[in-house]
Motif scaffolding. Structure first.
Motif, PDB file in Angstrom:
ATOM      1  N   ALA A   1      21.640  -3.901  46.922  1.00 21.86           N
ATOM      2  CA  ALA A   1      22.716  -2.845  46.189  1.00 21.86           C
ATOM      3  C   ALA A   1      22.603  -2.536  44.827  1.00 21.86           C
ATOM      4  CB  ALA A   1      24.043  -4.113  46.275  1.00 21.86           C
ATOM      5  N   ASP A   2      21.553  -2.695  44.460  1.00 20.59           N
ATOM      6  CA  ASP A   2      21.212  -2.298  43.001  1.00 20.59           C
ATOM      7  C   ASP A   2      20.071  -1.291  43.211  1.00 20.59           C
ATOM      8  OD1 ASP A   2      21.484  -2.090  40.202  1.00 20.59           O
ATOM      9  OD2 ASP A   2      19.594  -3.317  39.725  1.00 20.59           O
ATOM     10  N   LEU A   3      19.799  -0.718  44.351  1.00 22.87           N
ATOM     11  CA  LEU A   3      18.945   0.368  44.707  1.00 22.87           C
ATOM     12  C   LEU A   3      19.350   1.605  45.074  1.00 22.87           C
ATOM     13  CD1 LEU A   3      15.996  -1.695  46.609  1.00 22.87           C
ATOM     14  CD2 LEU A   3      16.117  -1.006  44.274  1.00 22.87           C
ATOM     15  N   MET A   4      19.089   2.801  44.664  1.00 21.82           N
ATOM     16  CA  MET A   4      19.369   3.938  45.112  1.00 21.82           C
ATOM     17  C   MET A   4      19.115   4.204  46.503  1.00 21.82           C
ATOM     18  SD  MET A   4      21.792   5.643  42.933  1.00 21.82           S
ATOM     19  CE  MET A   4      21.927   5.998  41.501  1.00 21.82           C
ATOM     20  N   LYS A   5      19.468   5.199  47.259  1.00 23.98           N
ATOM     21  CA  LYS A   5      19.246   5.550  48.711  1.00 23.98           C
ATOM     22  C   LYS A   5      17.670   5.875  48.702  1.00 23.98           C
ATOM     23  CE  LYS A   5      20.787   5.954  53.018  1.00 23.98           C
ATOM     24  NZ  LYS A   5      21.531   5.024  53.770  1.00 23.98           N
ATOM     25  N   SER A   6      17.372   6.762  47.557  1.00 22.57           N
ATOM     26  CA  SER A   6      16.031   7.418  47.543  1.00 22.57           C
ATOM     27  C   SER A   6      14.975   6.017  47.397  1.00 22.57           C
ATOM     28  CB  SER A   6      15.815   8.066  46.420  1.00 22.57           C
ATOM     29  OG  SER A   6      16.429   7.727  44.970  1.00 22.57           O
ATOM     30  N   GLU A   7      15.440   5.064  46.640  1.00 23.64           N
ATOM     31  CA  GLU A   7      14.521   3.881  46.384  1.00 23.64           C
ATOM     32  C   GLU A   7      14.492   2.987  47.404  1.00 23.64           C
ATOM     33  OE1 GLU A   7      15.246   3.288  41.676  1.00 23.64           O
ATOM     34  OE2 GLU A   7      16.771   2.660  42.985  1.00 23.64           O
ATOM     35  N   VAL A   8      15.584   2.966  48.376  1.00 23.30           N
ATOM     36  CA  VAL A   8      15.493   2.139  49.721  1.00 23.30           C
ATOM     37  C   VAL A   8      14.636   2.853  50.681  1.00 23.30           C
ATOM     38  CG1 VAL A   8      16.808   1.583  51.613  1.00 23.30           C
ATOM     39  CG2 VAL A   8      17.989   1.557  49.642  1.00 23.30           C
TER      40      VAL A   8
ATOM     41  N   GLU B   1      22.112  14.499  46.036  1.00 27.06           N
ATOM     42  CA  GLU B   1      23.265  14.961  45.333  1.00 27.06           C
ATOM     43  C   GLU B   1      24.223  13.897  44.885  1.00 27.06           C
ATOM     44  OE1 GLU B   1      24.081  19.607  47.135  1.00 27.06           O
ATOM     45  OE2 GLU B   1      24.819  17.760  48.270  1.00 27.06           O
ATOM     46  N   LEU B   2      24.528  12.982  45.764  1.00 29.98           N
ATOM     47  CA  LEU B   2      25.468  11.781  45.345  1.00 29.98           C
ATOM     48  C   LEU B   2      24.931  11.002  44.118  1.00 29.98           C
ATOM     49  CD1 LEU B   2      27.022  10.874  48.776  1.00 29.98           C
ATOM     50  CD2 LEU B   2      28.039  12.032  46.795  1.00 29.98           C
ATOM     51  N   GLU B   3      23.213  10.815  44.383  1.00 27.94           N
ATOM     52  CA  GLU B   3      22.562  10.051  43.081  1.00 27.94           C
ATOM     53  C   GLU B   3      22.720  10.799  41.937  1.00 27.94           C
ATOM     54  OE1 GLU B   3      18.664   8.762  44.434  1.00 27.94           O
ATOM     55  OE2 GLU B   3      19.369   8.170  46.301  1.00 27.94           O
ATOM     56  N   TRP B   4      22.324  12.125  41.885  1.00 31.16           N
ATOM     57  CA  TRP B   4      22.441  12.926  40.800  1.00 31.16           C
ATOM     58  C   TRP B   4      23.991  12.910  40.068  1.00 31.16           C
ATOM     59  CZ3 TRP B   4      25.648  17.198  40.477  1.00 31.16           C
ATOM     60  CH2 TRP B   4      25.493  18.006  39.289  1.00 31.16           C
ATOM     61  N   ALA B   5      24.936  13.078  40.900  1.00 29.37           N
ATOM     62  CA  ALA B   5      26.107  13.001  40.340  1.00 29.37           C
ATOM     63  C   ALA B   5      26.725  11.865  39.828  1.00 29.37           C
ATOM     64  CB  ALA B   5      27.289  13.338  41.387  1.00 29.37           C
ATOM     65  N   MET B   6      26.090  10.713  40.504  1.00 28.62           N
ATOM     66  CA  MET B   6      26.239   9.240  39.780  1.00 28.62           C
ATOM     67  C   MET B   6      25.548   9.086  38.538  1.00 28.62           C
ATOM     68  SD  MET B   6      25.627   5.613  41.772  1.00 28.62           S
ATOM     69  CE  MET B   6      26.313   4.127  41.349  1.00 28.62           C
ATOM     70  N   ARG B   7      24.561   9.532  38.417  1.00 24.61           N
ATOM     71  CA  ARG B   7      23.785   9.474  37.033  1.00 24.61           C
ATOM     72  C   ARG B   7      24.651  10.340  36.130  1.00 24.61           C
ATOM     73  NH1 ARG B   7      19.230  10.030  40.264  1.00 24.61           N
ATOM     74  NH2 ARG B   7      19.016  12.125  39.666  1.00 24.61           N
ATOM     75  N   MET B   8      25.154  11.638  36.278  1.00 25.99           N
ATOM     76  CA  MET B   8      25.679  12.417  35.491  1.00 25.99           C
ATOM     77  C   MET B   8      27.197  11.957  35.054  1.00 25.99           C
ATOM     78  SD  MET B   8      23.867  14.971  34.855  1.00 25.99           S
ATOM     79  CE  MET B   8      22.339  13.634  35.079  1.00 25.99           C
ATOM     80  N   TYR B   9      27.729  11.315  35.982  1.00 25.44           N
ATOM     81  CA  TYR B   9      29.020  10.659  35.894  1.00 25.44           C
ATOM     82  C   TYR B   9      29.040   9.480  34.935  1.00 25.44           C
ATOM     83  CZ  TYR B   9      33.715   8.245  36.670  1.00 25.44           C
ATOM     84  OH  TYR B   9      34.803   7.501  36.594  1.00 25.44           O
TER      85      TYR B   9
END
Length: 262
Positions: free
Chosen positions: A164-171, A210-218
């Motif tokens: 749960a502390d890993l982004m999908k790309s890291e999974v 896109e969601l990972e990017w948006a999460m970082r931006m948020y």
């Protein structure tokens, strides 16, 4: 990311947690997706007994095939892995005969999709209780803490969350290092809650990248007005899911009684 070191860290964390909890191992639902494949492999690497459970409910054939391929591979690699199949389709169908299905079709469909997840959670905890094991969650960071893309008290009902502390790309990076079957690595992510092969992106309207990017931006304090075009659209999608699913990501509200009333 130092993939191998992350793997070692998670495995050590799982071993320590299970040892301190004095349990007999782990139980995990295997869906044919990357998250459950990575999580079950990490659990297997602890050396503790791991029970992989298939729980089809009118499941798409491609999901079933991938889940079975992964379980077969895992059992060949680790002698501490066993599996069981619990076909929950009859239970689900019987449930539908006992409840009202009146209302807007989209609402009914979503309620039934969440019911599938909760039936699976009940099954996982049945076997966990039977064997004295922990239910390992399969949610990743963007799902669990970004868009809340899971069912409350369904796949969100677990004992511990290894990834749960890993982004999908890291999974996916872990999946490659853990030798997860290519059929799973290449498949479009899907929650499998509607009995068809619709992907997560079909439901959300944005890809995980896109969601990972948006999460970082948020997290950096950006707003939709900072972007244009597709970026703005993806950011708005993330913000909408983050806001509407906030209730899943915070502790249950407790009504505190003032001392002068007790």
């Amino acid at each position: 990311m130092k993939t191998e070191k992350v793997i070692d860290h998670i495995v050590a964390w799982l071993k320590e947690y299970a040892t301190n909890a004095k349990v007999n191992g782990f139980v995990i639902g295997v869906s044919g997706g990357i998250d459950s494949a990575v999580t079950s492999t990490l659990c297997a690497k602890t050396g503790f007994p791991v029970l992989c459970i298939e729980m089809p409910i009118h499941q798409a054939a491609s999901h079933v095939t991938r889940a079975q391929e992964h379980i077969k591979q895992l059992k060949e690699r680790f002698d501490n892995v066993s599996d069981v199949r619990a076909d929950l389709t009859p239970v689900f169908e019987e449930f539908k005969t006992e409840v009202s299905l009146e209302g807007a079709q989209a609402t009914v469909d979503m309620a039934l999709a969440n019911t599938r997840a909760r039936l699976r959670m009940t099954t996982l905890y049945y076997y966990a209780g039977l064997l004295g094991r922990l239910v390992a969650g399969t949610g990743n960071k963007v799902e669990d803490f970004g868009v809340g893309f899971y069912t409350k008290y369904g796949d969100g009902g677990v004992d511990l969350s290894p990834i749960a502390d890993l982004m999908k790309s890291e999974v996916y990076l872990l999946g490659k290092a853990l030798e997860v079957p290519k059929s799973i690595m290449n498949a479009a992510p899907s929650d499998g809650l509607f009995g068809d092969a619709r992907s997560d992106e079909d439901q959300i309207g944005a890809s995980y990248d896109e969601l990972e990017w948006a999460m970082r931006m948020y997290d950096e304090g950006k707003t939709a007005e900072d972007f244009t075009g597709r970026q703005q659209e993806a950011f708005k999608i993330y913000k909408r899911f983050n806001s509407s699913n906030r209730h899943k990501m915070i502790p249950i509200p407790v009504c505190k009684i003032p001392q002068n009333l007790t």
